[in-house]
Design an enzyme around this catalytic site. Sequence first.
Site, PDB file in Angstrom:
ATOM      1  N   GLU A 470      18.429  63.985  59.501  1.00  0.00           N
ATOM      2  CA  GLU A 470      19.472  62.967  59.667  1.00  0.00           C
ATOM      3  C   GLU A 470      20.236  62.653  58.381  1.00  0.00           C
ATOM      4  O   GLU A 470      20.314  61.489  57.960  1.00  0.00           O
ATOM      5  CB  GLU A 470      18.857  61.695  60.277  1.00  0.00           C
ATOM      6  CG  GLU A 470      18.136  61.990  61.582  1.00  0.00           C
ATOM      7  CD  GLU A 470      17.519  60.761  62.240  1.00  0.00           C
ATOM      8  OE1 GLU A 470      17.487  59.698  61.600  1.00  0.00           O
ATOM      9  OE2 GLU A 470      17.063  60.880  63.388  1.00  0.00           O
ATOM     10  N   GLU A 578      14.604  67.718  69.612  1.00  0.00           N
ATOM     11  CA  GLU A 578      14.041  66.448  70.100  1.00  0.00           C
ATOM     12  C   GLU A 578      14.659  66.061  71.438  1.00  0.00           C
ATOM     13  O   GLU A 578      14.982  64.902  71.684  1.00  0.00           O
ATOM     14  CB  GLU A 578      14.280  65.339  69.061  1.00  0.00           C
ATOM     15  CG  GLU A 578      13.725  65.686  67.699  1.00  0.00           C
ATOM     16  CD  GLU A 578      13.868  64.554  66.681  1.00  0.00           C
ATOM     17  OE1 GLU A 578      14.102  63.399  67.079  1.00  0.00           O
ATOM     18  OE2 GLU A 578      13.734  64.852  65.485  1.00  0.00           O
TER      19      GLU A 578
HETATM   20  C1  XIL Z   1      10.243  58.603  66.522  1.00  0.00           C
HETATM   21  C2  XIL Z   1       8.893  58.675  67.220  1.00  0.00           C
HETATM   22  O1  XIL Z   1       9.071  59.287  68.461  1.00  0.00           O
HETATM   23  C3  XIL Z   1       8.342  57.289  67.396  1.00  0.00           C
HETATM   24  O2  XIL Z   1       7.049  57.336  67.951  1.00  0.00           O
HETATM   25  C4  XIL Z   1       8.322  56.571  66.059  1.00  0.00           C
HETATM   26  O3  XIL Z   1       7.892  55.247  66.249  1.00  0.00           O
HETATM   27  C5  XIL Z   1       9.698  56.572  65.449  1.00  0.00           C
HETATM   28  O4  XIL Z   1      10.150  57.903  65.314  1.00  0.00           O
HETATM   29  N1  XIL Z   1      14.538  61.095  65.377  1.00  0.00           N
HETATM   30  C6  XIL Z   1      13.503  61.691  64.712  1.00  0.00           C
HETATM   31  C7  XIL Z   1      12.105  61.387  65.101  1.00  0.00           C
HETATM   32  O5  XIL Z   1      13.745  62.578  63.886  1.00  0.00           O
HETATM   33  O6  XIL Z   1      11.218  61.472  64.019  1.00  0.00           O
HETATM   34  C8  XIL Z   1      11.987  60.043  65.748  1.00  0.00           C
HETATM   35  O7  XIL Z   1      10.664  59.909  66.237  1.00  0.00           O
HETATM   36  C9  XIL Z   1      12.988  59.907  66.867  1.00  0.00           C
HETATM   37  C10 XIL Z   1      14.385  60.030  66.334  1.00  0.00           C
END
Ligand code: XIL
Length: 653
Positions: A470, A578
């Site tokens: 990000e 994701e």
């Molecule tokens: C999220 C996890 O799914 C949660 O369990 C945690 O509390 C916060 O992070 N983008 C990302 C991930 O790159 O690492 C994030 O994961 C979701 C958004």
Amino acid sequence: MPVTDARRPIALAPVTGCLLLSLFMSACGGGSGDGEGREEPVMPAGPVVTDPDVTDPDVTGSGPLPDPPLTAPPSADDEPIAEGADFHTASGFVVVRDPRAFPQAAAVVALAETDFAAGLPAAVVERPADVDPTLNRPPFFEGLDNVRTVAGQAVQLRFVPRDPEGELPGMFAQRLPEGASFDDNFDGTKSLNWQPLQADVGVTAFTVVALDPADSRYRISQTVLIAVDAPVDPASVPNVAPRVGEVPGYVVRVGDPVVVEIEGVDRNGTVPVLELPDPPAGATFLPRPFEAERFVLRFVPDTVGVQTIEVLARDAVDLSLTGSGRIVLDVRERATFERAGSRLRTLAAARGIEIGSAVSPFFYRQADGALYADIVGEEFGIMTHESGMKMDAIVPRPGHYAFADTDNLMRFARSRGMTVRGHPLVWHRQLPDWVLQSAPDTREGHMREFIARIVTRYADEVQHWDVVNEPIAEDGGGGLRSTVWSEAMGERYIDVAFRQARALDPDATLVLNEYDIGYDGPKWDGLLALLDRLIARGVPVDAVGFQMHVFASYDRFDELAAHMAAVAARGLDVHVTEFDVALSDGTGTAEQTEVYRRVAQVCLAQPRCTVLQTWGFTDRYSFRRFFDPLPFDRDYRPKGAYTALQEALDIGG
Ligand code: XIL
């Protein structure tokens, strides 16, 4: 229109030599004396890495690490140790735990006397943009101040809301202290009534929100600090009954081992003893090591149906004082969880891509862990740890490492023949406080030390690293996000991280991961511009990760395909990292199913799209669980999205 790619080679997901060996011969990795034959990880001492590509360290920042390092490297004291089978549901791998108690909790910054002495915290005003504060002033509370008391003494704190425009504001309390109530006085005011006890000694924050009478979006949050002193005479504090912490209900599979963690809470600061008046046959019920207040029930349910198990908490001082709770398990037939058709990982392998899921930390400590593990292992060939590899989880305090959670995921992956995406090496979120508070000129060292230690430890198992997560700003400009890393190093932090990762793990795919780039806009433009700058500087980026947290109304499939093509045209791979599809107003599972199908088709149509990963698989544990975004429902039943993935992955689908 179905999209197919006949050119894609049919191949098994590649695995590193070490991983392949480890599947059969237990030859790789770290660990200690647990029967898996893992060797101690060797951590580099002194200068951790020198980047062979870099000739001018001042330009690239990729010179040696500080010598000695800024923080102590992991030591034998950080090495996880094997945990007995009484505490988890895992099969096929030995679960380890950290050798010390609560490493994460130690990172939480508690309120201190100095906070109390600083006086009543200023109210935080939340004002919608369309409210003019000169015409409508925010509500406030009259006559409030911080309060000091002694454990055992009742406190009453009256909240009198006022509005400059004369009406009566509404209010509600945020999280109440344990044992407190927030009571209506039926005169427009409310009172916090609380008798703090020994466990409450220290400074506690209590926050009440007042709503503007003319516009409830316009509100203030007012925090009051309550300092509770230890009593001079502990006998003056009443002994209250302990309580049993609440446990969510679980759906489990008959014949699987089940574990349920349950906690006893006693505000007198003593540790209650938990008992099962009527334990299930063959059950163990033991306190978790280091966590005497937390018990673990383990047994194998052998009959289908809803099973309720009573739990009693007995006061440590007065055995006649008890509290009670219950564990409710919905035990279902094994057939309930079977899926028609072929498994996703089999279908994906035939199409030459890897299909993956993010995996929850600690799933093997949950009642349904055995079922969770089986579905992950059967359906997916690759996985990412949802949070356990983040810096706050691994280094809660400088030089204090908590590896067990990630080690367990690696062990699980090996046991199921899965490979791993490492996520994330450098991100602006889920950082420990000590890094957030560090001096800017030390941050490069902290970043590099973290990368060095994690990549060194896990390089054999991890095939792809999300090196930078990000990086693009959210302000609509498409520029670099301002973070602790960019503040300290500018854009150079990205170069440094990738070069270092490459030097440490030359065979891995190094990924630049970003969200909201599956459609046109400044975010995508900014990412592409960044990518081009990185390529021009010779930074070793191998792939772009498209997070793809989208909504069921998403329909920019052409833009997604074009963006993937732009990455491919630069000679890089594409990972969907994701993926999840949130249900939102006006959309349902039919739309969600289509988004799953179309995104999978777009990936399959792009020869350089090599990974398709969802962010979890069951709505029960999604980080967007209120929007049910995943291919399995909360009870582990496959949804339309699952079938759509099967169909898209099937040759000719
Ligand atoms: C999220 C996890 O799914 C949660 O369990 C945690 O509390 C916060 O992070 N983008 C990302 C991930 O790159 O690492 C994030 O994961 C979701 C958004």
